[in-house]
Design a protein around this motif. Structure first.
Motif, PDB file in Angstrom:
ATOM      1  N   GLY A 205       0.776  -1.225   0.000  1.00 51.75           N
ATOM      2  CA  GLY A 205       0.000   0.000   0.000  1.00 51.75           C
ATOM      3  C   GLY A 205       0.810   1.278   0.000  1.00 51.75           C
ATOM      4  N   GLY A 206       2.129   1.204  -0.293  1.00 48.98           N
ATOM      5  CA  GLY A 206       2.955   2.396  -0.185  1.00 48.98           C
ATOM      6  C   GLY A 206       3.265   2.677   1.268  1.00 48.98           C
ATOM      7  N   THR A 207       3.996   3.738   1.514  1.00 50.66           N
ATOM      8  CA  THR A 207       4.452   3.988   2.883  1.00 50.66           C
ATOM      9  C   THR A 207       3.744   5.173   3.534  1.00 50.66           C
ATOM     10  OG1 THR A 207       6.471   4.191   4.221  1.00 50.66           O
ATOM     11  CG2 THR A 207       6.351   5.507   2.207  1.00 50.66           C
ATOM     12  N   SER A 208       2.608   5.576   2.943  1.00 45.72           N
ATOM     13  CA  SER A 208       1.858   6.691   3.495  1.00 45.72           C
ATOM     14  C   SER A 208       0.570   6.178   4.135  1.00 45.72           C
ATOM     15  CB  SER A 208       1.591   7.735   2.409  1.00 45.72           C
ATOM     16  OG  SER A 208       1.049   8.918   2.961  1.00 45.72           O
ATOM     17  N   TYR A 209      -0.546   6.852   3.931  1.00 42.21           N
ATOM     18  CA  TYR A 209      -1.748   6.573   4.702  1.00 42.21           C
ATOM     19  C   TYR A 209      -2.480   5.309   4.287  1.00 42.21           C
ATOM     20  CZ  TYR A 209      -1.129  11.003   7.057  1.00 42.21           C
ATOM     21  OH  TYR A 209      -0.614  12.004   7.831  1.00 42.21           O
ATOM     22  N   THR A 210      -2.091   4.659   3.212  1.00 44.10           N
ATOM     23  CA  THR A 210      -2.693   3.383   2.825  1.00 44.10           C
ATOM     24  C   THR A 210      -1.771   2.207   3.117  1.00 44.10           C
ATOM     25  OG1 THR A 210      -1.897   3.701   0.557  1.00 44.10           O
ATOM     26  CG2 THR A 210      -4.149   4.419   1.048  1.00 44.10           C
ATOM     27  N   HIS A 272      -4.423  20.209  10.318  1.00 46.02           N
ATOM     28  CA  HIS A 272      -5.457  19.798   9.364  1.00 46.02           C
ATOM     29  C   HIS A 272      -4.861  19.270   8.067  1.00 46.02           C
ATOM     30  CE1 HIS A 272      -4.551  23.912   8.008  1.00 46.02           C
ATOM     31  NE2 HIS A 272      -5.024  23.547   6.839  1.00 46.02           N
ATOM     32  N   LYS A 273      -3.577  19.547   7.826  1.00 46.07           N
ATOM     33  CA  LYS A 273      -2.913  19.006   6.643  1.00 46.07           C
ATOM     34  C   LYS A 273      -2.326  17.618   6.886  1.00 46.07           C
ATOM     35  CE  LYS A 273      -1.797  23.542   4.698  1.00 46.07           C
ATOM     36  NZ  LYS A 273      -0.719  24.456   4.232  1.00 46.07           N
ATOM     37  N   ARG A 274      -2.440  17.115   8.108  1.00 51.36           N
ATOM     38  CA  ARG A 274      -2.032  15.748   8.459  1.00 51.36           C
ATOM     39  C   ARG A 274      -0.584  15.479   8.053  1.00 51.36           C
ATOM     40  NH1 ARG A 274      -5.691  11.747   9.420  1.00 51.36           N
ATOM     41  NH2 ARG A 274      -4.858  10.295   7.882  1.00 51.36           N
ATOM     42  N   ARG A 275       0.306  16.306   8.567  1.00 53.90           N
ATOM     43  CA  ARG A 275       1.723  16.135   8.293  1.00 53.90           C
ATOM     44  C   ARG A 275       2.405  15.433   9.473  1.00 53.90           C
ATOM     45  NH1 ARG A 275       2.853  22.166   5.654  1.00 53.90           N
ATOM     46  NH2 ARG A 275       1.886  21.695   3.626  1.00 53.90           N
ATOM     47  N   CYS A 276       3.195  14.415   9.157  1.00 55.76           N
ATOM     48  CA  CYS A 276       3.905  13.649  10.184  1.00 55.76           C
ATOM     49  C   CYS A 276       5.269  14.285  10.402  1.00 55.76           C
ATOM     50  CB  CYS A 276       4.021  12.192   9.774  1.00 55.76           C
ATOM     51  SG  CYS A 276       2.429  11.340   9.697  1.00 55.76           S
ATOM     52  N   VAL A 277       5.306  15.245  11.302  1.00 57.20           N
ATOM     53  CA  VAL A 277       6.508  16.066  11.474  1.00 57.20           C
ATOM     54  C   VAL A 277       7.645  15.308  12.163  1.00 57.20           C
ATOM     55  CG1 VAL A 277       5.188  18.204  11.464  1.00 57.20           C
ATOM     56  CG2 VAL A 277       5.618  17.045  13.634  1.00 57.20           C
TER      57      VAL A 277
END
Length: 541
Positions: A205-210, A272-277
């Motif tokens: 699913g890739g390495t992001s939100y999926t 709100h931009k859902r950034r994983c800082v």
């Protein structure tokens, strides 16, 4: 014991591989373009982890000069065959476009501290390799396959081939044993054996939100493999409100008393931009084997923020301020970028300061002098003291919050073209693909041509960054420049905004001399102070 709060390895600690030898647990994580390569942590209780070694320390093992951002060392796998430790890893020199140039290597050591061997080359057909030691003594090399034609997929499946340690190479036929599920992007394979079954755990699913962890099994190591009844035993892809997002790329470990745990990649978005800082971090979940001989995550497949493990987390240590001095060398928390020749970019001065030698410009993919540590808290203060006396605007040094060449904030001591020393703020916010500095620049602040300068920054909630300074003899710090958007120091803004930026935010010191005269800057100390400011719901503030 009270449950611990995830993640167990906060900040940039991606692609965990876990191993138990006796009563000792080890986790290896990716380091990408940061040198030395691979972080290996140790624990006795699965709750508290200490960095014990970075095994890829020599030019003969790793030279990443020229590797683009988020290339370098990908997805190490750490194993033990009863005699010695084995570490396999990928060195990636290109990741964008149709091709991925990814070279897989194997190193070994008699103990976790080393000495670690020079690498044995395995192949370049894909990435994310692992090494499985079967009960009959044979060793199997497993990695994903990359197909530049995309027929039908670029992530073309999981390959299996025998590794002969005596010959130092892969031998026999290579077989594609698993195509992955419909989710696609199959990678990160690990093989286990239990009750006559071979289990294949992959990331998809890739390495992001999926992102997800997918399990399959077979009676034969070469397949065919059947999918788990749930397909994905761990994922946040269908739970956008979960505290732990991006759950996937996992590995399994058993405790001495027979319990089973999974460590996995995760991210904690803010705003709100859902950034994983804090980048991609490592979390842990309790798991169990069902009566059907399948592995399940307790309360899964969505990962839990709080998990019961044998130990209790030392929260006081996590929140303690870190004061770094350099009389005894560079602290293990710090890394630098790409080069296996650190003597060309830093040294310890006779006075016990960290002396950076000005090399190429900030963001160079070859030889820049930048030494930094991971950001591991959403809110923190950092401070250093610099002695630097530049001749002109092409010499600059100072305090930097850094993600990659396209995303950084940099408070510099430099000089005007007439030689007058001044403070300048350089920044690059989402400048991919040009890599330009943002304009207009904040107004420079003239400072005396003698004396040390204190430089500081604060980040709050992962969202707001403010720089400060004070001249020698001054006690109070003064603000300089506006409040910046610190959330751009994240995977989501690293130049490749979906599944393409893989590291994390760092804070440290840097020095450039693009005159080529190797001007030197000295830093006497460095502070990193975590701050409990109520700005983040995931740290229990």
């Amino acid at each position: 014991m009270p449950p611990i709060r995830n993640p167990i390895l906060p900040g940039f600690n991606a692609d965990p591989s876990i191993l138990r030898v006796g009563n000792d647990y080890y986790i290896a994580t990716s380091t990408f373009e940061w040198f030395p390569g691979v972080q290996i942590y140790h624990s006795k209780d699965l709750a508290n982890w200490d960095l014990v070694v970075r095994p890829l320390t020599r030019k003969s093992q790793l030279d990443m000069r020229g590797a683009p951002d988020s290339c370098g060392v990908w997805a190490p796998c750490l194993t033990h065959d009863g005699d010695k430790f084995w570490l396999v890893y990928t060195y990636v020199t290109r990741k964008d476009g149709s091709f991925k140039d990814s070279h897989n290597y194997i190193v070994s050591a008699p103990s976790i501290e080393g000495p670690w061997s020079d690498p044995v080359y395995a192949n370049s057909s894909g990435f994310d390799p692992s090494l499985f030691h079967d009960e009959d003594g044979r060793k199997w090399f497993v990695n994903m396959m990359w197909d530049h034609r995309r027929r039908p997929r670029a992530f073309a499946g999981i390959a299996l081939q025998e590794f002969d340690p005596a010959a130092g190479k892969l031998v026999g036929p290579r077989k594609n044993i698993f195509p992955g599920s419909k989710l696609d992007f199959v990678e990160g394979p690990h093989v286990y054996k239990r009750n006559g079954w071979y289990y294949l755990l992959t990331a998809e699913g890739g390495t992001s939100y999926t992102h997800a962890a997918t399990l399959a099994r077979s009676r034969d190591i070469s397949g065919p493999y059947e999918l788990h009844p749930q397909t994905h035993i761990l994922t946040s892809k269908d739970a956008p409100g979960a505290a732990l997002q991006k759950a996937g790329h996992a590995d399994v470990v058993d405790t001495p008393d027979g319990k089973t745990y999974i460590v996995h990649l995760t991210g904690r978005p803010v705003g709100h931009k859902r950034r994983c800082v804090l980048g991609r971090e490592t979390a842990i979940q309790e798991a169990y084997w069902g009566t059907d001989d399948w592995l399940y995550v307790k309360n899964g497949p969505v990962p839990s923020l709080y998990v019961d493990v044998p130990g209790t987390h030392d929260d006081a240590k996590y929140w303690a301020a870190q004061h770094y001095t350099f009389q005894n060398g560079l602290h293990k928390d710090f890394q630098w970028l790409r080069t296996p020749e650190p003597e060309r970019i830093f040294s310890i001065s006779p006075q016990g300061s960290l002396a950076l030698t000005g090399r190429e410009s900030i963001g160079s993919w070859f030889e820049q002098s930048l030494v930094a540590r991971r950001q591991t808290h959403f809110s923190y203060d950092a401070e250093t003291t610099i002695s630097f006396f530049p001749a002109d605007e092409r010499q600059f040094s100072g305090l930097v919050a850094y993600y990659c060449r396209y995303n950084f904030f940099y408070l510099t001591v430099t000089a005007h073209s007439d030689g007058q020393r001044e403070l300048n703020i350089m920044r690059s916010e989402n400048s991919y693909p040009e890599g330009k500095l943002d304009v207009p620049w904040p107004e420079p602040v003239p400072i005396p041509n003698e004396g040390k300068v204190r430089l500081a920054l604060s980040i709050r909630g992962g969202m707001r960054l403010q720089f400060f300074y004070a001249l020698e003899g001054e006690r109070e710090l003064r603000k300089i420049g506006p409040v910046f958007d610190a959330s751009i120091l994240s995977d989501e803004c690293g130049g490749h905004q979906a599944h393409g930026s893989f590291t994390g935010a760092f804070v440290g010191v840097a020095c450039s001399d693009i005159n080529g005269t190797a001007a030197s800057a000295e830093f006497g100390e460095f502070w990193y102070r975590p701050v409990k400011d109520g700005g983040d719901r995931y740290e229990g503030l």
